[in-house]
Write an enzyme that holds these catalytic residues in place. Structure first.
Site, PDB file in Angstrom:
ATOM      1  N   HIS A 262       0.840  -1.202   0.000  1.00  0.00           N
ATOM      2  CA  HIS A 262       0.000   0.000   0.000  1.00  0.00           C
ATOM      3  C   HIS A 262       0.882   1.263   0.000  1.00  0.00           C
ATOM      4  O   HIS A 262       0.721   2.146  -0.848  1.00  0.00           O
ATOM      5  CB  HIS A 262      -0.903  -0.025   1.243  1.00  0.00           C
ATOM      6  N   GLU A 263       1.816   1.329   0.921  1.00  0.00           N
ATOM      7  CA  GLU A 263       2.688   2.515   0.998  1.00  0.00           C
ATOM      8  C   GLU A 263       3.544   2.644  -0.267  1.00  0.00           C
ATOM      9  O   GLU A 263       3.855   3.748  -0.709  1.00  0.00           O
ATOM     10  CB  GLU A 263       3.571   2.471   2.249  1.00  0.00           C
TER      11      GLU A 263
HETATM   12 ZN    ZN Z   1      -3.076   5.212   1.985  1.00  0.00          ZN
END
Ligand code: ZN
Length: 498
Positions: A262-263
């Site tokens: 996600h990051e």
């Molecule tokens: Zn986010």
């Protein structure tokens, strides 16, 4: 317009951006490396930096230069107009709020945060309620100073996602809710159960090695960025120096994996912005929802797909031979795509997550409209959870007090998460149609074609247009909940509803 004035304006904007990155790195360091005893000094450093950034951003020369170039709009190209529009927006933000108000808000933000921490630990909403009342009042006043006093909630939404208002969101969320609530009920009643928890005792060292290898393969440039560990994962910095963090848990390796992917999606978006334009709308992310669409696309559409796991499963199993042996291939894929309705937003899967956001949006909208008193919020929250997810939080700690956002007076932020999911699904739909065989690439561990497409169609656009306008430009369709619903039904229907 004098071209020299425009150039001087660009130089000013660049200074602000460079100064802001220094401030950002202090914040990154605070969460990654700072020794606990050094916190008071860091507080002073950060406050001083914030003051310097504000001084630079509110410099009267910027106002004069903006007025000069705005006086002859016909002389500006479309790109220059976009730059001036954003610069005006930021300048007004920096100068229109009275200093007393800014101080009052900063003090209340700090007090509100501590009140929330204490209220949450005791599950005592009543002790936090007065702080939320005050935050709402400050939020309304701020909208008033900015000339948006008649529609304060829309002002706050626009702060995160330019051009979006509560009416747009209400319409989109109504369509999403209609499709999602029955889907979640069907999945919960399906009797299919993931054995995700069986996957445990995966050494952090091996998780880290596997993750670095994967992130680099996805396309994150480690020459211009880092991945470190912090309590709460985040992505900060700029495309020239992107600082991402994650956290590891030996007994929940998939959480660590997907949190980091996600990051990485956020980080690759920043790295894809055009460096020469940093500090202006041409080299700026398009807003929170677009940012979230990039993290979600990589996390969900890509990394939870069968094609990705064809590539990744052998690598995962060779690192965790014994630990992963408790799950066969289908069970591992189900573990990756576990759906479990729960009370906590940050633990939610990608199907139920959106309902958590719809609840928060409805609460915010009603509070700003004066239809919901803060004292009645816990009851309304619990009723909403019941309606949307079929659950009742056992206490306010796991209900209305769970998220940090309102403690700092941050309103209008939650909807971005769900808009981001919708945009991600719509992008996915678009790119799959234009790039045949994309998933075959994934199964071979090649993600370069997707990243190139995102660079060209999303990242390089910067913030030339508003959130919804850009959806139309990139996907040739208005933003709609349909692609997200279709995608969720396709992926989770095949796992849970066969
Ligand atoms: Zn986010």
């Amino acid at each position: 317009m004098n071209a020299a004035v425009y150039e001087k304006l660009l130089a000013r904007l660049k200074r602000i951006q460079v100064l802001a990155t220094v401030s950002g790195h202090l914040g990154w360091d605070e969460q990654v490396y700072l020794p606990p005893g050094s916190a008071p000094l860091r507080g002073q450093q950060s406050a001083l930096m914030a003051e310097l950034v504000h001084r630079e951003a509110s410099h009267p020369e910027i106002g004069e230069m903006l007025s000069a170039v705005e006086a002859t709009p016909a002389e500006l190209t479309a790109d220059q107009l976009a730059v001036v529009r954003q610069a005006r927006r930021d300048y007004d933000q920096a100068t229109k709020l009275p200093a007393d108000f800014v101080r009052e808000k900063a003090e209340h933000t700090s007090r509100g945060y501590h009140a929330w921490v204490s209220a949450r630990s005791r599950s005592d909403f009543g002790s936090f309620a007065p702080f939320l009342v005050k935050h709402l009042e400050l939020a309304r006043r701020e909208a008033g100073y900015m000339g948006c006093g008649a529609r304060p909630y829309d002002y706050w939404i626009d702060q995160h996602d330019p051009g979006v208002d509560s009416q747009n969101i209400a319409q989109l969320f109504a369509g999403l809710k209609e499709g999602l609530v029955p889907l979640v009920r069907q999945i919960a009643a399906s009797g299919v159960r993931s054995r995700r928890e069986a996957l445990c005792r995966c050494p952090v060292y091996d998780q880290r090695e596997l993750l670095y290898e994967l992130i680099e393969r996805l396309g994150f440039d480690f020459q211009r960025g880092r991945l470190d560990v912090s309590l709460h994962p985040f992505c900060s910095g700029s495309g020239m120096d992107t600082r991402m963090t994650t956290r590891f848990n030996a007994d929940a390796p998939l959480d660590s994996l997907f949190g980091a992917i996600h990051e990485t999606g956020h980080g690759m978006y920043e790295q894809g912005l055009v460096v020469d334009y940093h500090g202006t709308a041409l080299g700026m992310n398009a807003g929170m929802a677009w940012h979230e669409s990039q993290s979600r696309l990589w996390e969900n559409q890509v990394a939870r797909s069968r094609a990705f796991w064809q590539y990744f499963e052998p690598r995962f199993r060779s690192r965790f031979t014994e630990q992963a042996s408790v799950l066969d291939s289908d069970e591992l894929y189900l573990a990756v795509n576990t759906v479990r309705p729960g009370c906590i937003r940050v633990e939610a899967d990608e199907v139920t997550y959106n309902l958590h956001i719809i609840l928060r949006f409805e609460m915010e909208r009603r509070m700003f409209a004066g239809d919901l008193a803060v004292d009645d919020l816990p009851q309304a929250w619990n009723d909403g959870m019941q309606e949307l997810l079929g659950l009742r939080p056992p206490d306010d700690r796991r209900g209305v007090l769970q998220d940090i956002h309102w403690s700092g007076g941050s309103f209008g932020y939650f909807p971005s998460y769900c808009l981001g999911n919708m945009i991600a699904a719509q992008l996915w739909d678009t790119v799959r149609r234009s790039e045949a065989g994309l998933e075959d690439d994934f199964s071979r561990g090649d993600f370069s074609r997707l990243l190139r497409w995102l660079r060209a169609n999303v990242h390089h656009r910067g913030r030339r247009m508003g959130t919804l306008e850009m959806v139309k430009a990139v996907t040739d369709q208005e933003l709609s909940p349909r692609p997200l619903l279709d995608y969720l039904r396709e992926r989770y229907g095949s796992l849970y509803l066969q």
